[in-house]
Scaffold this motif. Structure first.
Motif, PDB file in Angstrom:
ATOM      1  N   UNK A 212       0.838  -1.204   0.000  1.00 34.88           N
ATOM      2  CA  UNK A 212       0.000   0.000   0.000  1.00 34.88           C
ATOM      3  C   UNK A 212       0.872   1.253   0.000  1.00 34.88           C
ATOM      4  N   UNK A 213       1.881   1.275   0.882  1.00 34.39           N
ATOM      5  CA  UNK A 213       2.703   2.481   0.980  1.00 34.39           C
ATOM      6  C   UNK A 213       3.580   2.687  -0.249  1.00 34.39           C
ATOM      7  N   UNK A 214       3.915   1.617  -0.954  1.00 28.90           N
ATOM      8  CA  UNK A 214       4.679   1.810  -2.193  1.00 28.90           C
ATOM      9  C   UNK A 214       3.828   2.520  -3.248  1.00 28.90           C
ATOM     10  N   UNK A 215       2.545   2.230  -3.263  1.00 32.45           N
ATOM     11  CA  UNK A 215       1.658   2.893  -4.217  1.00 32.45           C
ATOM     12  C   UNK A 215       1.206   4.264  -3.718  1.00 32.45           C
ATOM     13  N   UNK A 216       0.949   4.353  -2.417  1.00 29.48           N
ATOM     14  CA  UNK A 216       0.392   5.585  -1.842  1.00 29.48           C
ATOM     15  C   UNK A 216       1.153   5.900  -0.555  1.00 29.48           C
ATOM     16  N   UNK A 217       2.201   6.714  -0.644  1.00 32.87           N
ATOM     17  CA  UNK A 217       3.066   6.946   0.514  1.00 32.87           C
ATOM     18  C   UNK A 217       2.386   7.675   1.661  1.00 32.87           C
ATOM     19  N   UNK A 218       1.284   8.371   1.399  1.00 37.34           N
ATOM     20  CA  UNK A 218       0.559   9.061   2.468  1.00 37.34           C
ATOM     21  C   UNK A 218      -0.934   8.769   2.333  1.00 37.34           C
ATOM     22  N   UNK A 219      -1.654   8.966   3.414  1.00 37.36           N
ATOM     23  CA  UNK A 219      -3.109   8.814   3.397  1.00 37.36           C
ATOM     24  C   UNK A 219      -3.727   9.794   2.404  1.00 37.36           C
ATOM     25  N   UNK A 220      -3.189  11.009   2.359  1.00 43.27           N
ATOM     26  CA  UNK A 220      -3.719  12.008   1.428  1.00 43.27           C
ATOM     27  C   UNK A 220      -3.558  11.569  -0.025  1.00 43.27           C
ATOM     28  N   UNK A 221      -2.418  10.955  -0.333  1.00 46.74           N
ATOM     29  CA  UNK A 221      -2.198  10.470  -1.705  1.00 46.74           C
ATOM     30  C   UNK A 221      -3.217   9.402  -2.069  1.00 46.74           C
ATOM     31  N   UNK A 222      -3.544   8.541  -1.110  1.00 41.95           N
ATOM     32  CA  UNK A 222      -4.553   7.513  -1.344  1.00 41.95           C
ATOM     33  C   UNK A 222      -5.923   8.148  -1.557  1.00 41.95           C
ATOM     34  N   UNK A 223      -6.279   9.112  -0.724  1.00 42.57           N
ATOM     35  CA  UNK A 223      -7.578   9.778  -0.851  1.00 42.57           C
ATOM     36  C   UNK A 223      -7.728  10.460  -2.212  1.00 42.57           C
ATOM     37  N   UNK A 224      -6.685  11.164  -2.615  1.00 42.81           N
ATOM     38  CA  UNK A 224      -6.766  11.847  -3.910  1.00 42.81           C
ATOM     39  C   UNK A 224      -6.930  10.852  -5.052  1.00 42.81           C
ATOM     40  N   UNK A 225      -6.219   9.722  -4.967  1.00 43.67           N
ATOM     41  CA  UNK A 225      -6.316   8.712  -6.018  1.00 43.67           C
ATOM     42  C   UNK A 225      -7.707   8.088  -6.060  1.00 43.67           C
ATOM     43  N   UNK A 226      -8.295   7.836  -4.886  1.00 45.20           N
ATOM     44  CA  UNK A 226      -9.661   7.298  -4.832  1.00 45.20           C
ATOM     45  C   UNK A 226     -10.631   8.272  -5.487  1.00 45.20           C
TER      46      UNK A 226
END
Length: 202
Positions: free
Chosen positions: A54-68
């Motif tokens: 998960x962290x390799x794809x999305x290093x921060x929670x914010x990066x994951x949220x933006x991608x979603x």
């Protein structure tokens, strides 16, 4: 034995893309249901990958949220085209707005962190606004051409109303209630039936 030098890199890349898609799908479900406190560990478990992946794809929670959010905006924009091909004009508009409520459900679950991330750049605002305005405009023009929707309705007006309706409720069953309100709103967009000739003359 001669091996294809590209073969070794092809499979990991495909696996990586599949993992990323699984993570986004799992995260959308978890944050839609559980809000901003839903853990990244839960996302990784739901996707069937390790937390390191998960962290390799999305290093921060914010990066994951933006991608979603970006992924769901793209899916909602694509849905407009599919509905325009498969449904009558007014029903297509209604179904698309229902899907828009579900997008807002995901956004509500991560609103604070997403807002913090977006404050750094307006690019995601511009992206989502352009995508959704274009998609909704297609459905509105189609419904207007069929005489089913008022001709003076702009996609920006409808999107603003959709966001307002979606963010006003806080109860657990808010999504059901918002969809009911959206239906009332959509019915209000219907083109008025022409007055009888004798009523106009009178």
């Amino acid at each position: 034995m001669v091996t294809d030098p590209n073969k070794a890199t092809r499979k990991p890349r495909a696996d990586s893309l599949r993992n990323r898609e699984r993570l986004l799908a799992a995260a959308a479900e978890i944050f839609r249901a559980g809000g901003p406190e839903a853990s990244l560990e839960a996302v990784a478990r739901r996707a069937g990958v390790g937390i390191g992946t998960l962290y390799r794809h999305f290093p921060t929670r914010e990066a994951l949220f933006e991608a979603i959010y970006r992924r769901e905006v793209e899916q909602l924009a694509g849905l407009a085209e599919a509905l325009a091909k498969s449904e009558p004009p007014f029903r297509a508009l209604r179904l698309w707005l229902h899907a828009g409520v579900r997008l807002t459900a995901t956004k509500r679950g991560m609103l604070t962190a997403l807002t913090l991330a977006i404050d750094k750049s307006s690019e995601i605002y511009a992206f989502s606004s352009a995508q959704l305005t274009l998609a909704l405009g297609v459905l509105l023009r189609r419904a207007s051409a069929a005489g089913e929707v008022r001709g003076d309705v702009e996609p920006e007006d409808v999107l603003q109303a959709l966001v307002g309706l979606s963010l006003m409720g806080r109860q657990e069953d808010w999504e059901t209630n918002v969809i009911r309100l959206v239906d009332i709103f959509v019915d209000g967009l219907r083109a008025a039936a022409p007055l009888p000739a004798d009523a106009v003359a009178g």
